[in-house]
Design a protein around this motif. Structure first.
Motif, short mmCIF file in Angstrom:
data_model
loop_
_atom_site.label_atom_id
_atom_site.label_comp_id
_atom_site.label_asym_id
_atom_site.label_seq_id
_atom_site.Cartn_x
_atom_site.Cartn_y
_atom_site.Cartn_z
N GLY A 135 0.69 -1.22 0.14
CA GLY A 135 -0.13 -0.07 -0.19
C GLY A 135 0.88 1.23 -0.07
O GLY A 135 1.85 1.39 0.59
N ARG A 136 0.32 2.37 -0.76
CA ARG A 136 1.30 3.58 -0.74
C ARG A 136 0.17 4.81 -0.43
O ARG A 136 -1.21 4.66 -0.92
N GLY A 137 0.59 5.88 0.41
CA GLY A 137 -0.11 6.89 0.63
C GLY A 137 -1.46 6.70 1.20
O GLY A 137 -2.43 7.40 1.31
N GLU A 138 -1.45 5.62 2.14
CA GLU A 138 -2.55 5.26 2.96
C GLU A 138 -2.69 5.95 4.17
O GLU A 138 -1.51 6.53 4.59
N LYS A 139 -3.91 6.21 4.93
CA LYS A 139 -3.92 6.75 6.07
C LYS A 139 -4.45 5.93 7.24
O LYS A 139 -4.73 4.58 6.75
N MET A 140 -4.31 6.22 8.60
CA MET A 140 -4.46 5.15 9.55
C MET A 140 -5.18 6.10 10.66
O MET A 140 -5.04 7.14 11.02
N GLU A 141 -6.27 5.39 11.32
CA GLU A 141 -6.95 5.97 12.17
C GLU A 141 -6.43 5.52 13.78
O GLU A 141 -6.15 4.34 13.76
N ILE A 142 -6.25 6.30 14.81
CA ILE A 142 -5.84 6.13 15.91
C ILE A 142 -6.98 6.28 16.84
O ILE A 142 -7.45 7.47 16.92
N HIS A 143 -7.74 5.40 17.62
CA HIS A 143 -8.60 5.61 18.53
C HIS A 143 -8.13 5.41 20.03
O HIS A 143 -7.65 4.65 20.39
N LEU A 144 -8.23 6.45 20.71
CA LEU A 144 -7.91 6.44 22.18
C LEU A 144 -8.81 6.71 23.05
O LEU A 144 -9.95 7.61 22.92
N ASN A 145 -8.52 6.38 24.39
CA ASN A 145 -9.51 6.67 25.60
C ASN A 145 -8.44 6.88 26.69
O ASN A 145 -8.45 5.42 27.44
N ILE A 146 -7.98 7.84 27.18
CA ILE A 146 -7.16 7.61 28.25
C ILE A 146 -7.37 8.83 29.32
O ILE A 146 -7.80 9.96 28.84
#
Length: 441
Positions: free
Chosen positions: A63-74
């Motif tokens: 894969g190239r130029g992809e995005k990624m989501e980060i979900h957090l609850n701290i």
């Protein structure tokens, strides 16, 4: 007799006349038993055909130029929301400072009062009702020797306390509590800030980042760049009237990269059939760290592995938004990774952690005098993530094809009847020999 056709001599199934056939009670019992066995085995073949197996594969992630989501609850029970800043940066040079879009700051009551949620929005320290709209039209606030920031209401002026804070951040000056700043005194900035001093904060939500090596961190004070260094204004954090000071004691309720595997898939497949589960996907869930040192740093080093889940028949459905070249900006936060064809682009990760005091020293209290810590740094929680070049594909497959099912059914019927015929022949001939001996005796 009917005339014989040219196929008569090719008949492999020769028949006997009805008068030559003998029916016995034992034959009926064997026949009934064999039918029951056939039905049971055919049902097993059908269940085996309908069973879905998750087959894991390991490939190179192209894969190239992809995005990624980060979900957090701290949760941070000993730091107020106003002092916390969420920043994201990566090796491509992109930075997101003071991230607020997609993230909520939940004010928490002091630990002495139970630490329950007070408000989902942080305390408004520079409300519009008490700032610029209520001043004279010809008023031009001072920026206190700092150059005026861009995008203010009145160019060349600092009309609000937030304008002064932004001006100070641009030149890397510490702002503090704003006690000698007219705009902040007018808006009651210091008084409002002190109202949060004993509170805690929970940061929850999601951010979208480039799928490259990077980090996100939650640290005190407004962030800015100074000589290509990322620094934070720590004066308000360190000079606190709270007894014992603020510390970065925290609890990670939830942290994941990419979307969660839907519960419907887990329920359909069963946890025992999955080579990976949500527990393995999110190893930091429930992590707790405690410290009484305000100058303390917690670091988590994460290795992210892309993981695709391809349901049965996904290739026959609509193509994904990536295949249709839909910009990621048009995909809502939280929907990224859930494809229209039913597949899920999730991520697994492994993690190692490290913590140290920013004052330096060693771990002699833990029995490791040889372990020395560097002096300096920023207090907070830092998560550094690296992207693995490999990708795991979990593909749903049927254990047996339809032709394999038909072959199995034929084998069951033929094998059972053959064995039943041999048993019936043995029982019949044995009975006849016994009768013959009894008759001759």
């Amino acid at each position: 007799m009917p005339a014989k056709s040219r196929f008569t001599r090719l008949d492999a199934f020769t028949k006997t006349v009805e008068d030559a056939r003998v029916r016995t009670t034992s034959g009926g019992v064997v026949t009934l038993t064999s039918l029951i066995i056939i039905l049971y085995l055919v049902w097993g073949e059908w269940s085996d055909y309908r069973r879905i197996h998750v087959h894991p594969e390991l490939i190179v992630d192209k894969g190239r130029g992809e995005k990624m989501e980060i979900h957090l609850n701290i949760s941070f029970p000993r730091v107020p929301c106003e002092l916390l800043t969420l920043d994201v940066m990566d090796v491509s040079g992109e930075q997101q400072t003071g991230v607020m879009h997609g993230v909520n700051k939940v004010r928490l009551a002091p630990l002495s009062e139970g630490g329950h949620a007070v408000d989902i929005a942080p305390l408004n320290l520079h409300s519009e009702e008490e700032s610029a709209p209520h001043i004279a039209p010809d008023y031009c606030g001072s920026c206190y020797s700092a150059p005026p920031p861009q995008g203010v209401v009145k160019p060349g002026c600092c009309q609000t306390c937030d304008d002064v804070r932004e001006a100070y951040a641009q030149v890397s000056w510490a702002f503090g509590r704003g006690e000698n700043v007219e705009q902040c005194q007018r808006e009651g900035f210091t008084q409002r800030l002190d109202e949060q001093r004993n509170e805690g904060c929970r940061i929850e939500g999601g951010i979208r980042v480039n799928k490259v090596i990077g980090n996100f961190h939650i640290a005190p004070g407004r962030s800015f760049s100074n000589n290509n260094l990322h620094v934070h204004d720590l004066e308000t954090y360190l000079t606190t009237p709270v007894e014992g000071g603020h510390t970065f004691t925290h609890e990670i309720h939830h942290l994941r990269f990419g979307p969660q595997l839907p519960d419907s898939i887990i329920k359909k497949m069963g946890a025992s059939n999955l080579p990976w589960t949500n527990h393995h996907l999110n190893p930091l869930d429930g992590e707790k760290q405690d410290t009484n040192d305000p100058a303390y740093n917690f670091m988590y080093f994460v290795k992210v592995v892309s993981t695709s889940y391809l349901p049965l028949g996904w290739e026959k459905k609509k193509p994904s938004y990536e295949q249709r070249n839909i910009p990621h900006e048009l995909v809502g936060l939280g929907a990224y990774g859930h494809e229209d064809d039913g597949s899920v682009e999730a991520h697994q990760f492994s993690v190692t952690s490290h913590k140290r005091s920013l004052l330096g020293g060693d771990d002699s209290q833990e029995g490791h005098k040889e372990r020395l810590h560097a002096r300096g740094g920023i207090p907070g929680v830092f998560v550094s993530y690296d992207i693995s070049p490999m990708k795991v594909i979990n593909r749903e497959e049927r254990v047996k094809s339809f032709s394999g099912f038909l072959t199995g059914v034929c084998a069951v019927i033929g094998g059972t009847l053959t064995v039943a015929a041999a048993i019936d022949r043995g029982v019949y001939e044995g009975g006849m020999r016994i009768k013959k001996k009894l008759h001759t005796g």
